[in-house]
Motif scaffolding. Structure first.
Motif, short mmCIF file in Angstrom:
data_model
loop_
_atom_site.label_atom_id
_atom_site.label_comp_id
_atom_site.label_asym_id
_atom_site.label_seq_id
_atom_site.Cartn_x
_atom_site.Cartn_y
_atom_site.Cartn_z
N GLY A 75 31.30 41.13 75.37
CA GLY A 75 30.14 40.95 76.23
C GLY A 75 30.43 40.02 77.40
N MET A 76 29.52 40.02 78.38
CA MET A 76 29.67 39.13 79.52
C MET A 76 29.57 37.68 79.08
N PHE A 77 30.50 36.88 79.56
CA PHE A 77 30.59 35.44 79.31
C PHE A 77 30.87 35.11 77.85
N VAL A 78 31.26 36.09 77.04
CA VAL A 78 31.65 35.82 75.66
C VAL A 78 33.12 35.39 75.69
N LEU A 79 33.37 34.15 75.25
CA LEU A 79 34.72 33.58 75.32
C LEU A 79 35.44 33.78 74.00
N PRO A 80 36.72 34.05 74.02
CA PRO A 80 37.60 34.15 75.19
C PRO A 80 37.74 35.57 75.72
N ASP A 81 36.91 36.50 75.24
CA ASP A 81 37.13 37.92 75.55
C ASP A 81 36.91 38.30 77.00
N ASP A 82 36.02 37.59 77.73
CA ASP A 82 35.63 37.98 79.08
C ASP A 82 36.37 37.15 80.13
N CYS A 83 37.24 37.78 80.90
CA CYS A 83 37.93 37.13 82.02
C CYS A 83 37.02 37.26 83.24
N ASN A 84 36.65 36.12 83.85
CA ASN A 84 35.74 36.11 84.99
C ASN A 84 35.89 34.78 85.72
N TYR A 85 35.02 34.51 86.69
CA TYR A 85 35.15 33.32 87.52
C TYR A 85 35.09 32.01 86.74
N CYS A 86 34.42 31.97 85.61
CA CYS A 86 34.36 30.72 84.84
C CYS A 86 35.30 30.74 83.63
N GLN A 120 38.99 32.04 84.01
CA GLN A 120 39.94 32.75 84.86
C GLN A 120 41.28 33.07 84.20
N THR A 121 41.64 32.36 83.15
CA THR A 121 42.92 32.60 82.49
C THR A 121 42.78 32.47 80.97
N PRO A 122 41.97 33.32 80.35
CA PRO A 122 41.80 33.21 78.89
C PRO A 122 43.06 33.63 78.14
N SER A 123 43.17 33.13 76.93
CA SER A 123 44.24 33.54 76.03
C SER A 123 43.71 34.63 75.13
N THR A 140 52.21 34.89 77.06
CA THR A 140 51.10 35.04 78.00
C THR A 140 51.08 36.39 78.70
N SER A 141 52.00 37.28 78.41
CA SER A 141 52.06 38.54 79.16
C SER A 141 50.85 39.44 78.91
N ASP A 142 50.14 39.22 77.78
CA ASP A 142 48.94 40.03 77.51
C ASP A 142 47.66 39.33 77.95
N ASP A 143 47.79 38.15 78.57
CA ASP A 143 46.63 37.39 79.02
C ASP A 143 46.25 37.77 80.45
N PRO A 144 44.95 37.90 80.73
CA PRO A 144 44.51 38.25 82.08
C PRO A 144 44.45 37.03 82.98
N THR A 145 44.47 37.28 84.28
CA THR A 145 44.25 36.23 85.26
C THR A 145 43.35 36.77 86.37
N LEU A 146 42.36 35.97 86.74
CA LEU A 146 41.56 36.25 87.93
C LEU A 146 42.26 35.54 89.06
N ASP A 147 42.76 36.29 90.05
CA ASP A 147 43.53 35.69 91.13
C ASP A 147 42.70 34.82 92.05
N LEU A 148 41.48 35.26 92.36
CA LEU A 148 40.66 34.56 93.34
C LEU A 148 39.20 34.87 93.06
N ASP A 149 38.35 33.84 93.08
CA ASP A 149 36.91 34.03 93.01
C ASP A 149 36.40 34.00 94.45
N ASP A 150 36.24 35.17 95.07
CA ASP A 150 35.79 35.26 96.46
C ASP A 150 34.28 35.09 96.48
N ARG A 151 33.81 33.95 97.02
CA ARG A 151 32.39 33.62 96.96
C ARG A 151 31.60 33.96 98.21
#
Length: 172
Positions: free
Chosen positions: A52-63, A65-68, A74-85
């Motif tokens: 779900g949205m904002f369910v940690l650590p499953d949701d990668c998003n602006y808050c 940005q680099t969940p495990s 770390t190759s299976d971990d996502p990264t949000l490159d930039l939070d364009d506001r």
């Protein structure tokens, strides 16, 4: 595509020199969000296990940005490159080597800044190739369940499924 023309001191233009570049994401999973409003802030979410949205650590998003996501290293971990506001994007979430799993993609119209309705576009790249592109008209504070990715670890059986859920407001 990049084009260069040069003007001489005698006001004579050269023939155009054209260079075409293929920008191919190096990550095996690359998700990109962009939109047509100059002031709006849209947020990209990619969740493992259909989280779900904002369910940690499953949701990668602006808050988050680099969940495990639990695999070794770390190759299976996502990264949000930039939070364009402040308009247009892109926001990108990348995973170098996703684990065999399913992933849910969402876009949230977070801040309006006077833009009103915007058109959001999400592109999904699998193994460096654009696999899918989706667009949707969004109003402020709407969430768009864009698509699900079924990642098998094999390019021939990994695929993107468009979600057909109606737009909704987040429950947070």
């Amino acid at each position: 595509t990049v084009q260069l023309r040069v003007k001489s001191n005698e006001d004579v233009w050269s023939a155009p020199a054209i260079l075409e570049i293929d920008a191919i994401p190096q990550e095996l999973l690359h998700v990109e969000l962009f939109w047509d409003g100059s002031g709006a802030d849209l947020d990209l979410h990619v969740a493992q296990n259909n989280g779900g949205m904002f369910v940690l650590p499953d949701d990668c998003n602006y808050c988050n940005q680099t969940p495990s996501w639990g695999g070794s290293g770390t190759s299976d971990d996502p990264t949000l490159d930039l939070d364009d506001r402040y308009g247009y994007g892109p926001e990108n979430i990348n995973v170098d080597e996703p684990a065999v799993d399913s992933y849910r993609i969402r876009a949230h119209y977070f801040v309006e800044n006077g833009d009103g309705t915007v058109v959001a576009t999400v592109k999904v790249y699998l193994y460096g190739v654009e696999e899918a592109s989706f667009s949707k008209v969004l109003d402020y504070n709407q969430v768009w369940d864009v698509a699900r990715i079924s990642w098998s670890g094999d390019p021939g059986t990994t695929y993107v499924i468009e979600d057909s859920e109606p737009l909704y407001e987040p429950d947070h």
